[in-house]
Design an enzyme around this catalytic site. Structure first.
Site, PDB file in Angstrom:
ATOM      1  CG  ASP A 179      -1.906   1.086   1.300  1.00  0.00           C
ATOM      2  OD1 ASP A 179      -1.649   2.169   0.732  1.00  0.00           O
ATOM      3  OD2 ASP A 179      -2.961   0.878   1.911  1.00  0.00           O
ATOM      4  CG  ASP A 182       0.918   6.237 -13.007  1.00  0.00           C
ATOM      5  OD1 ASP A 182      -0.251   6.591 -13.281  1.00  0.00           O
ATOM      6  OD2 ASP A 182       1.601   5.541 -13.776  1.00  0.00           O
TER       7      ASP A 182
END
Length: 282
Positions: free
Chosen positions: A136, A154
């Site tokens: 994560d 991104d």
């Protein structure tokens, strides 16, 4: 004829004619689909939202990678949060001597794009300068002791797994992970349809960084006009590099691009009023 319809904005959608569905799966994180389109080559959709196409990904990937790297001028270490399709990684690693860490939450995105859309990454994940971390991104920047010259977020739009990557807590951790003079660049939506994203992002970044701005790129698949990418740094001079300096750096890199140029770099930072008027602190 099979069709894939994306309804990303209220009252507006786009539809792709599908030649073949190559892969479809719903895992514990998201719904993944890769299909062969009639117009855009192979296409990746996550949770029914188009993420990347073979035909036009270069607009986005070149700008989000080359603009901050060439503005900085002395990049050695880049962190990419998300970017599991490998397109941003490919562009980052075009710069000699640059190392990249990619933190992607869903290993399936990486594996599927390498298998079904290899032209997007062109083997970038096999480059020894790439460190792929399946984790994560929010947790990674909160805990890592590493520091980077450029951080590129991104991500998907601020819904589902990508929502936390637009939070102020995340941005504070990114600032902590930057070396002095480092730059943060993030995906920030299409302001014609998503004006709130520019305003919210600006208000969350402005208390953290000395210089907060946006730059633009067209991405035909992301309908609605120009897409914005957020820029944040504690060195305001980096946003004002001259075209001559950028051209020197670009030529020295030896990179061949399809969209990015030093002139486009400079022009992308000159915001039209419909975008700049969204940048208010309260």
């Amino acid at each position: 004829m099979i069709r894939f319809s994306e309804k990303l904005h209220d009252g507006y959608s786009q539809t792709f004619d599908v030649k073949e569905i190559l892969f479809e799966e719903k895992n514990e994180i998201q719904h993944l689909v890769i299909f062969e389109s009639r117009t855009h080559g192979r296409v990746l959709a996550l949770d029914d939202v188009i993420q990347v196409t073979e035909a036009d990904n270069f607009f986005y990937h070149e700008m989000i990678a080359h603009l901050p790297i060439l503005a900085h001028g002395a990049v050695a270490d880049v962190l990419i949060i998300g970017g599991g399709d490998g397109g941003t990684l490919k562009e980052v690693l075009r710069h000699p001597g640059v190392r990249a860490t990619v933190v992607e939450i869903d290993r399936a995105v990486v594996d599927l794009c390498v298998t079904y859309m290899p032209s997007v990454s062109e083997g970038a994940f096999d480059d020894p300068r790439c460190d792929l971390v399946i984790a994560d991104g929010l947790d990674y920047v909160a805990k890592t002791d590493r520091r980077f010259d450029v951080i590129i977020v991104d991500s998907t739009d601020p819904v589902g797994p990508g929502e936390v990557l637009f939070s102020q807590a995340f941005y504070r951790d990114c600032q902590r992970c930057l070396k002095p003079g480092g730059i943060l660049a993030t995906q920030n939506g299409v302001p014609f349809f998503q004006p709130q994203e520019v305003g919210v992002t600006y208000r969350r970044l402005a208390p953290i960084f000395e210089d907060v701005w946006f730059f633009q790129t067209p991405v035909p698949t992301y309908v609605g006009g120009m897409m914005t990418l957020a820029w944040a740094t504690d060195d305001p001079a980096l946003r004002h590099q001259t075209v001559d300096i950028l051209a020197e750096r670009f030529e020295a890199s030896g990179i061949v691009t399809r969209y990015y140029t030093p002139g486009i770099h400079w022009g992308s930072l000159q915001l039209p009023p419909y975008i700049s008027e969204l940048m208010v602190k309260a």
